[in-house]
Enzyme design. Structure first.
Site: not given
Ligand code: 13P
Length: 265
Positions: A12-14, A104, A106, A175, A181, A221, A242-243
């Protein structure tokens, strides 16, 4: 992981990457995916670069299909209309997607998405033959209050009437919000506890075949140094990253970790 399910590693590149760097990353990931068997790989770029990324992946694709699938990070549940700034499921398909992340944390947190809305989004995805990746997970306060399973199962139950008829087409991503993150990852035992509870609920509401076919991803993470232990859990069928998905070396190492478990190495 369980040999009855093909592991899925999704990035997920956000809100990261424009077209030049996005295409470069997607192509680099496709090169890693080409060397690997038995693991499905998906990337979720921002809307503005979806079509360009999908197009470049299409050019690299082999006869057996895309090496790397493409996902939208969100969608609007209506087919079309006056919804300024929104993107429908059929538009994602048109841009080259076969997947869509819905719900998600977010989106739930910053855009007030309710359980009911997330179910509508999952339905819109399925109606357009997209695989929804439905995200669920508790906040730190909810975990501290001992409400993890209550929250996760509530979020799951809202979407089950939608996804049960689709058999194994939908994917669930657990998640924990406090792990996203933050560098704080759930222990493999904590992740497995929640995944096993999700699987039991899938079985109770949709039957054994549905529960066996549905893939459950862990997200929060996930990094090369913790991926293997998480993926080794019996009810963890992949990861939503993610990251670490923004870096081909890290994302590639997570895909390799899944592949090594598939090989029994
Ligand atoms: P991080 O891997 O950066 O914690 O993000 C997880 C996530 O939200 C993936 O959807």
């Amino acid at each position: 992981m369980d040999p009855r399910r093909i592991p899925l590693i999704a990035g997920n590149w956000k809100m990261h990457h424009g077209s030049a760097s996005g295409i470069e990353l997607a192509v680099a990931i496709a090169k890693v995916a080409k060397t690997i068997r038995g693991v499905e790989v998906v990337v979720a770029p921002p809307f503005t670069v979806l079509a360009a990324v999908a197009q470049s992946l299409e050019e690299l694709s082999e006869q057996r299909g895309l090496l790397v699938g493409v996902a939208g990070q969100n969608l609007h549940h209506e087919a079309k209309g006056a919804f300024t700034g929104e993107v429908s499921a059929s538009m994602l398909v048109d841009a080259g997607c076969r997947w869509a992340i819905v719900g998600h944390s977010e989106r739930r947190q910053y855009f007030a998405e309710s359980d009911a809305l997330v179910a509508k989004k999952a339905q819109a995805a399925l109606d357009n033959k997209l695989h929804p990746i439905v995200c669920v997970g508790e906040t730190l306060d909810e975990r501290s209050a001992g409400k993890t399973l209550e929250v996760v199962l509530r979020q799951l139950r809202a979407v089950l009437p939608t996804i049960v008829p689709a058999r194994g087409a939908a994917v669930i991503a657990y998640e924990p919000v406090w792990a996203i993150g933050t560098g704080k990852v759930a222990t493999p035992a904590d992740a497995e506890e929640v995944h096993a509870a999700i699987r039991a609920e899938l079985d109770a509401q949709g039957g054994a075949a549905f529960a066996t076919a549905t893939r459950l991803l862990y997200g929060g993470s996930v990094k090369p140094d913790n991926a293997r232990e998480l993926l080794a859990q019996p009810d963890v069928d992949g990861a939503l990253v993610g990251g670490a998905s923004l870096d081909v070396a890290q994302f590639g190492a997570i895909v390799q970790a899944a592949a090594s478990i598939v090989r029994g190495a």
